[in-house]
Design a protein around this motif. Structure first.
Motif, mmCIF file in Angstrom:
data_model
loop_
_atom_site.group_PDB
_atom_site.id
_atom_site.type_symbol
_atom_site.label_atom_id
_atom_site.label_comp_id
_atom_site.label_asym_id
_atom_site.label_seq_id
_atom_site.Cartn_x
_atom_site.Cartn_y
_atom_site.Cartn_z
ATOM 1 N N GLU A 27 -3.763 -0.038 -8.651
ATOM 2 C CA GLU A 27 -3.894 1.397 -8.887
ATOM 3 C C GLU A 27 -4.379 1.668 -10.305
ATOM 4 O O GLU A 27 -5.183 2.587 -10.542
ATOM 5 C CB GLU A 27 -2.550 2.076 -8.653
ATOM 6 N N SER A 82 0.595 5.732 -7.429
ATOM 7 C CA SER A 82 -0.591 6.581 -7.568
ATOM 8 C C SER A 82 -0.301 7.928 -8.235
ATOM 9 O O SER A 82 -1.033 8.335 -9.151
ATOM 10 C CB SER A 82 -1.230 6.794 -6.195
ATOM 11 N N ARG A 141 2.181 1.766 -3.430
ATOM 12 C CA ARG A 141 1.102 2.181 -4.329
ATOM 13 C C ARG A 141 0.756 3.654 -4.147
ATOM 14 O O ARG A 141 0.582 4.377 -5.129
ATOM 15 C CB ARG A 141 -0.142 1.313 -4.086
ATOM 16 N N THR A 142 0.639 4.101 -2.896
ATOM 17 C CA THR A 142 0.208 5.476 -2.638
ATOM 18 C C THR A 142 1.310 6.500 -2.866
ATOM 19 O O THR A 142 1.041 7.634 -3.295
ATOM 20 C CB THR A 142 -0.320 5.589 -1.206
ATOM 21 N N THR A 143 2.555 6.151 -2.566
ATOM 22 C CA THR A 143 3.641 7.124 -2.658
ATOM 23 C C THR A 143 4.289 7.185 -4.037
ATOM 24 O O THR A 143 4.767 8.237 -4.446
ATOM 25 C CB THR A 143 4.724 6.814 -1.607
ATOM 26 N N SER A 192 -0.023 -3.404 -6.029
ATOM 27 C CA SER A 192 0.352 -1.980 -6.061
ATOM 28 C C SER A 192 0.077 -1.388 -7.446
ATOM 29 O O SER A 192 -0.704 -0.448 -7.577
ATOM 30 C CB SER A 192 1.834 -1.812 -5.697
ATOM 31 N N ASP A 217 0.825 -1.213 0.000
ATOM 32 C CA ASP A 217 0.000 0.000 0.000
ATOM 33 C C ASP A 217 0.859 1.263 0.000
ATOM 34 O O ASP A 217 0.528 2.252 -0.672
ATOM 35 C CB ASP A 217 -0.926 -0.005 1.214
ATOM 36 N N ILE A 218 1.966 1.265 0.761
ATOM 37 C CA ILE A 218 2.846 2.440 0.783
ATOM 38 C C ILE A 218 3.444 2.679 -0.595
ATOM 39 O O ILE A 218 3.487 3.813 -1.088
ATOM 40 C CB ILE A 218 3.951 2.247 1.842
ATOM 41 N N GLU A 234 -2.007 8.957 -11.767
ATOM 42 C CA GLU A 234 -2.883 10.124 -11.707
ATOM 43 C C GLU A 234 -2.558 11.112 -12.838
ATOM 44 O O GLU A 234 -3.463 11.740 -13.398
ATOM 45 C CB GLU A 234 -2.739 10.808 -10.350
#
Length: 748
Positions: A344, A279, A274-276, A340, A271-272, A283
C-alpha cells in the motif's frame, strides 16, 4: 658313424638351429586368436617385412602343419579303423534310450501346462482383487466427499444464526437490545470465527478429496455445490475478519487467520487488511487525488511521511502483526508487512508522489532513498526471526519496491556532475593559482591551484553522506580512481606537449606550454599535498565509510587508492625535468657568449688574460633568481630544492663542456692549418721564421681565458652549495682547458 651324424643333423641346419625355426616377427599364437583376420595380419606385416619373405614363411608354416596332421593320423590310425568294429547294435541302443526320455518330456509338458493355467487363474484373481480395492477406495473417497460436502453445507446453514457484522444492521432492534453487552458480542464473534475455522478445515479436506478424484462424474455433479459453499465461506470469513479487525478481537482474528491458512487463501486475508485498515491510514498521509498531490510544504520529500506511517503502524497494525507472528501459531504463512503495508505504501508513493522516485534531482532522490531504507529497516523490526526477515525480503512486492529506486541512473548523474566539474577545471588554457587566504583554507590542504582544489573536492564528494550510496560504493570508488587518472593524464599530456613543443595539438595541454618555470612549483607542491592526503586522512575516511565490508575488500580499496596516489607521484620526475630544462635554457643564453672568446683573440693581439669573462657571472643567475623567487622560497621543499640545483648545474655544466670543447678543438685545428700554411710559404721563399718558441699562441690564450672562466664558474657553483669536482662534466671541462701542470688537481 656318418649315418648317425646325418640322422643327428636331420632336424637342424648347418648352424645347429631347428629347421622349422621362424623369424621373431612370425608368431604362431596369432593364428589361434578368436579375432584373427588374415587381411589385417598381412597388412600389418607388409609395412616392415618384404612380401616374398612373408609368403615364404606362410608356405613353410603351412607345410609344417600338414606334416603334423599326417603324423597325428598315422599315430592313431589303428584305433580309428577298429572303432567301426566295436560299434555293435548302435541303433537298438538309441531306441532303448529314446523311450524313457520321450516319456519324461511328456510328463514335464503336462506339468508345465497345469502350472501355467494355475498361474493365469491366480493373476486373474489378483487383478480382480486390485480392481475391487480400487473401486472400494474410489467409493470410499466419493462417500467421504459427499459427507464432507453435506457437513459443510450443514455448517454453513448455521452461519446466519450468528451475526457476522453488527455494524451493518443485519439483526433487528430486539436482538440488538438483547445483545447490547460487548461481552456477548465478543463471544458471538468468537463463536462464528470458530465455526468458520471448522468449515475451512472441512473445505481443506474437500480439496484433498477432489484432487484425488478428478474427472469423475460424481465429483463433476457436485462442483456447483462445492463452489457455492466456497463462495459463502469466503464471504462469511471476510465479514468476520473485517469485524474482528474493527473491534480488535484477537481470538476472532486468530481463528479467521487459521481459517484462511487452512483453505490456502493467505492473499485474501492480506488484501482485506490492506484495504480496510492500511489503505485509509496511508491515504490520509499520502493522498492519491491529483488535487492534493504535492500540496504539502515538503513536496516530494518522504522522510516526514515515513515517520507518520511508522507511527500509524505502531498504533493501528502492530496488534495484527503480533498475532500473525506468535510462536507455534502456524500463521507464519502470512506476510502482512510486505503484502499489506509495504504494498500500500508503494502504491501511495507511485500515485501520490511519483516525483520522489525520479533520480533527475539527485539530492532529493538520495534523501528519499535513504529514508526508504530506514522505513524498510523499521518494518523488519517487526519480524520475529531471521527467517521472517529473509521471507520479507524475498517477497515480490519488496523487490518491486527496490526496483523503483533507479540507482544506476543516479550514479550516472552523479558521475556527470562530479567528473564534469573536474573536467571543466582542467580544460582551461592556463594554471589558476588561488589567493593565499583560500590556499591556506583547512579543506584545501594549502593547495595553490584551482585545478588541484577541484580534484580534492571531487574526490571528497564521492564519499560524502549526501552523495554516496553504499550499495553503489564500487561505482564511486571507480569514479574516484578515474578522477585521479584524469588529473594525472592532464599533467602528463601537458608536460609531454611542452617537451615536444606542440601547440594546439591536444586540448587541455595549453597550460603547460604557456606556463613559466615558477608555475611548476605550484604543481609539484599540490601533488605532494594530494599524495599525502590520499595516503592519510582521505584513505581513513573512505575506510570508515566502508567499515562494514570484509577485510579483503578493504585491503583492495586501500591498494587501489594508494596506487592512484602513486600515479600522481610518478609525474614528479617529469615536472622536475621540465623546470630543469626551462632554467637551463635561460642559462645557456649567457653561456653562448663563450663563442666570442675565439673572435676576441683571433682578431686582436691581446695579451694573456688575467681575469674571467663577464658572461660567467650570468650563467647561474637564472637558477639563483628562480630559487630566490617567492614561489620557490614558499612552496619548494628542501629536498626538491637540492634536487633541482643538482640537475640544473649538471645540465649546464654538460652544455658548458660541449661548447668549450668545440671551441678549443676548433682553435687548435685553425692554428694547425695556419702553421702549415706559414711553413709552406717559408719554404717557397727560403726565409726562416722569426717566431720564438717562447711566444704564446692564440690557442693558448683562448684556453687560458676558458680556464679562468671555468675557475670562476666553479666558485659560483660553490656559492650554491655544489662541489664542482663532484660533477663529471666539470672534471672533463677542467682537463680540456687547464694548463698541463694543473690537469690533475681541481682547485677553484
Amino acid at each position: 658313424m656318418s649315418t648317425d651324424l646325418v640322422s643327428q643333423r636331420s632336424g637342424t641346419d648347418i648352424f645347429g638351429d631347428p629347421i622349422d625355426s621362424h623369424p621373431l616377427w612370425f608368431k604362431k599364437e596369432v593364428f589361434l586368436q578368436e579375432n584373427f583376420d588374415s587381411e589385417t595380419y598381412i597388412e600389418d606385416l607388409k609395412t616392415f617385412v618384404p612380401f616374398d619373405n612373408l609368403r615364404s614363411e606362410l608356405q613353410s608354416y603351412f607345410s609344417s602343419l600338414q606334416h603334423e596332421l599326417v603324423e597325428l593320423i598315422n599315430r592313431d590310425y589303428g584305433d580309428f579303423v577298429n572303432l567301426s568294429t566295436k560299434l555293435v547294435d548302435v541303433d537298438g541302443a538309441i531306441l532303448r534310450m529314446r523311450a524313457p526320455l520321450t516319456e519324461l518330456r511328456d510328463k514335464i509338458s503336462q506339468f508345465r501346462d497345469t502350472v501355467q493355467s494355475s498361474l493365469i487363474a491366480l493373476q486373474n484373481k489378483l487383478r480382480q482383487r486390485a480392481e475391487a480395492d480400487s473401486a472400494r477406495e474410489i467409493l470410499e473417497l466419493l462417500l467421504d466427499t459427499f459427507h464432507v460436502v453435506s457437513k459443510v453445507e450443514k455448517l454453513i446453514k448455521e452461519l446466519p444464526s450468528v451475526p457476522t457484522d453488527w455494524s451493518n444492521g443485519d439483526v433487528n432492534s430486539n436482538e440488538k437490545s438483547n445483545l447490547s453487552n460487548g461481552e456477548i458480542e465478543t463471544n458471538l464473534r468468537e463463536t462464528q470465527s470458530m465455526l468458520l475455522e471448522r468449515i475451512a478445515s472441512e473445505m481443506n479436506r474437500l480439496k484433498f478429496y477432489i484432487a484425488h478424484a478428478q474427472n469423475l462424474p460424481f465429483i463433476e455433479n457436485m462442483e456447483k455445490r462445492i463452489q457455492s459453499a466456497s463462495l459463502v465461506l469466503d464471504a462469511s470469513l471476510g465479514h468476520c475478519f473485517v469485524d474482528g479487525l474493527e473491534h480488535r478481537d484477537e481470538n476472532a482474528i486468530y481463528n479467521c487467520l487459521r481459517a484462511y491458512a487452512a483453505i490456502d487463501n493467505t492473499t485474501g486475508a492480506e488484501d482485506i487488511f490492506r484495504t480496510t485498515v492500511v489503505s485509509p491510514l496511508i491515504e490520509r498521509i499520502i493522498p492519491h487525488s491529483s488535487s492534493q498531490v504535492g500540496s504539502g510544504p515538503l513536496g516530494d520529500e518522504l522522510e516526514g511521511d515515513y515517520q507518520l506511517i511508522m507511527e500509524c503502524i505502531e498504533k493501528e497494525c502492530k496488534f495484527l502483526l503480533e498475532i500473525s507472528s506468535s510462536a507455534n501459531s502456524g500463521l507464519h504463512v502470512f506476510d502482512f508487512l510486505a503484502n499489506s503495508i509495504l504494498k500500500e505504501v508503494l502504491l501511495a508513493i507511485q500515485k501520490g508522489k511519483p516525483g520522489a522516485l525520479s533520480p533527475g534531482r539527485p539530492t532529493e532522490f538520495l534523501k528519499n532513498y535513504k529514508s526508504s531504507l530506514v522505513f524498510l529497516a523499521h518494518l523488519e523490526g517487526y519480524c520475529a526471526s531471521r527467517s521472517a526477515v529473509s521471507k520479507f525480503r524475498s517477497e515480490a512486492v519488496y523487490s518491486e519496491f527496490m526496483k523503483q529506486w533507479n540507482l544506476g541512473v543516479y550514479s550516472s548523474l552523479r558521475f556527470q556532475e562530479i567528473a564534469g566539474a573536474l573536467d571543466s577545471a582542467l580544460m582551461v588554457t592556463a594554471l589558476t593559482p588561488v589567493q593565499k587566504s583560500h590556499a591556506k583554507h583547512e579543506d584545501s590542504l594549502e593547495l595553490t591551484l584551482q585545478q588541484s582544489i577541484t580534484l580534492l573536492e571531487s574526490l571528497r564528494s564521492c564519499w560524502r553522506e549526501e552523495v554516496l550510496v553504499i550499495s553503489c560504493s564500487d561505482k564511486f570508488l571507480r569514479l574516484s580512481l578515474q578522477l585521479l587518472s584524469r588529473y594525472s593524464t592532464w599533467l602528463s599530456s601537458g608536460l609531454g606537449a611542452r617537451r615536444m613543443g606542440r601547440t594546439g595539438s591536444n586540448l587541455g595541454s595549453e597550460w603547460a606550454i604557456s606556463a613559466v618555470p615558477e608555475d611548476f612549483i605550484y604543481v609539484m607542491h599540490d601533488i605532494n599535498r594530494l599524495v599525502t592526503e590520499l595516503g592519510g586522512d582521505y584513505l581513513q575516511s573512505v575506510l570508515e565509510v566502508l567499515s562494514s565490508c570484509p577485510s579483503e575488500v578493504l585491503d583492495l580499496v586501500k591498494q587501489s587508492i594508494l596506487h592512484g596516489g602513486k600515479s600522481l607521484k610518478d609525474v614528479l620526475p617529469q615536472i622536475m625535468s621540465t623546470m630543469t630544462e626551462s632554467v637551463v635554457e635561460k642559462s645557456v643564453e649567457d653561456l653562448r657568449q663563450l663563442k666570442g672568446i675565439t673572435t676576441t683573440y683571433r682578431m686582436t693581439n691581446k695579451p694573456l688574460p688575467v681575469r674571467h669573462s663577464p658572461y660567467v657571472s650570468g650563467i647561474l643567475r637564472p637558477l639563483q633568481a628562480f630559487l630566490d623567487g617567492e614561489q620557490a622560497t614558499t612552496y619548494l621543499t628542501r629536498e626538491a630544492r637540492h634536487e633541482l640545483i643538482q640537475s640544473v648545474t649538471e645540465a649546464i655544466t654538460n652544455r658548458y663542456y660541449e661548447l668549450a670543447s668545440d671551441t678549443v678543438n676548433l682553435a687548435r685545428k685553425t692554428e694547425s692549418s695556419l702553421l702549415r700554411i706559414r711553413h709552406n710559404a717559408q719554404r717557397r721563399t727560403g726565409t726562416s721564421s722569426d717566431v720564438s718558441d717562447n711566444n704564446v699562441s692564440d690557442t693558448d690564450k683562448i684556453c687560458m681565458q676558458l680556464f679562468l672562466d671555468v675557475q670562476e664558474y666553479g666558485r659560483n657553483l660553490a656559492s650554491l652549495g655544489v662541489k664542482a669536482a663532484n660533477i663529471s662534466a666539470y672534471r672533463s671541462l677542467w682537463q680540456c682547458v687547464a694548463p698541463p701542470d694543473r690537469q690533475n688537481e681541481i682547485n677553484v
